[in-house]
Write an enzyme that holds these catalytic residues in place. Sequence first.
Site, mmCIF file in Angstrom:
data_model
loop_
_atom_site.group_PDB
_atom_site.id
_atom_site.type_symbol
_atom_site.label_atom_id
_atom_site.label_comp_id
_atom_site.label_asym_id
_atom_site.label_seq_id
_atom_site.Cartn_x
_atom_site.Cartn_y
_atom_site.Cartn_z
ATOM 1 N N LYS A 36 0.861 -1.193 0.000
ATOM 2 C CA LYS A 36 0.000 0.000 0.000
ATOM 3 C C LYS A 36 0.893 1.237 0.000
ATOM 4 O O LYS A 36 1.708 1.421 0.900
ATOM 5 C CB LYS A 36 -0.917 -0.001 1.218
ATOM 6 N N ASP A 63 -3.257 4.213 -2.187
ATOM 7 C CA ASP A 63 -4.210 4.674 -1.168
ATOM 8 C C ASP A 63 -4.173 6.203 -1.091
ATOM 9 O O ASP A 63 -3.619 6.768 -0.156
ATOM 10 C CB ASP A 63 -3.820 4.026 0.170
ATOM 11 N N LYS A 65 -7.126 8.008 -1.609
ATOM 12 C CA LYS A 65 -8.480 8.405 -1.192
ATOM 13 C C LYS A 65 -8.962 9.651 -1.929
ATOM 14 O O LYS A 65 -9.185 10.700 -1.321
ATOM 15 C CB LYS A 65 -8.527 8.644 0.328
ATOM 16 N N ASP A 68 -13.266 14.530 -4.821
ATOM 17 C CA ASP A 68 -13.357 15.790 -5.566
ATOM 18 C C ASP A 68 -14.567 15.687 -6.487
ATOM 19 O O ASP A 68 -15.340 14.725 -6.383
ATOM 20 C CB ASP A 68 -12.047 15.992 -6.366
ATOM 21 N N THR A 127 -11.978 5.577 10.245
ATOM 22 C CA THR A 127 -12.033 5.013 11.607
ATOM 23 C C THR A 127 -11.655 6.041 12.663
ATOM 24 O O THR A 127 -11.795 5.793 13.855
ATOM 25 C CB THR A 127 -11.133 3.764 11.732
ATOM 26 N N ARG A 218 2.811 -1.189 10.658
ATOM 27 C CA ARG A 218 3.922 -1.246 11.616
ATOM 28 C C ARG A 218 4.253 -2.629 12.183
ATOM 29 O O ARG A 218 5.433 -2.911 12.401
ATOM 30 C CB ARG A 218 3.677 -0.223 12.733
#
Length: 241
Positions: A36, A63, A65, A68, A127, A218
């Site tokens: 990603k 990614d 996102k 517009d 989230t 991570r």
Amino acid sequence: MTSEIRQRLIVALDLADPARARTLATRLAPEVGMFKVGKQLFVNAGPDVVRMIQDLGGEVFLDLKFHDIPNTVAAAAVEAARLGVKLFNVHVSGGLEMMRQTAAAVEEVCEKEGLRRPSVLGVTVLTSLDASDLESMGVQGAVPAHVVRLAGMAQEAGLAGVVCSAREVPDIRRACGDSFLLVTPGIRPAGQQAGDQKRVMTPGDAVRAGIDCIVVGRPITGADDPAAAARSVVAEMAAVF
Ligand code: C5P
């Protein structure tokens, strides 16, 4: 079997330095299904970082996102398709028309230029937002109900699936069916620090919930041996499948 499960693991390369991204991608390419690339790495390193990962044999989830007006998002989506990414995403809150035009523009350019068709995912509710944030934006009711509503809009517009929390997977699966792609971050192997993620699930539980792919950052990129960490996540998923 393991190679099929491996395709379901997406590693988030959340760093700025393309040289470090190259080192990690080189070590991890044989162990994972996809990488990603998010805003930090893309803003610093640009499309070259996507090509670098592809040259190492890795697939890319871009990614960024997009959010517009329909014309602008559709045009950016065409460039994502030309870059050869396997997945990219747009905000469902950009509206039905934006998602429809995006899906149509991707289909058209892929057909015309003989490109592989990327899957377009919708971002439902971030989230980082809770019910009181949504209320302040005029959205009443529980977050999961809103997530399912937005997932339904993404499906209606012709998107391939959504990014969501593993906890929302069973409800979305029921509403949108088995072929709708559900990609979930917020994954922590058992016994690992949650860090800033509040609603975490283990890889095994995410598989039980019915995900298609998990995004892990991570716990793999920050491990002393990232390849071993990736193998152990794949093993945890395989034990459930
Ligand atoms: O390091 P960690 O495993 O928490 O990384 C998760 C990745 O998934 C990060 O790139 C994060 O921005 C992304 N993400 C998330 N929650 C979302 C959407 C994306 O954690 N709802």
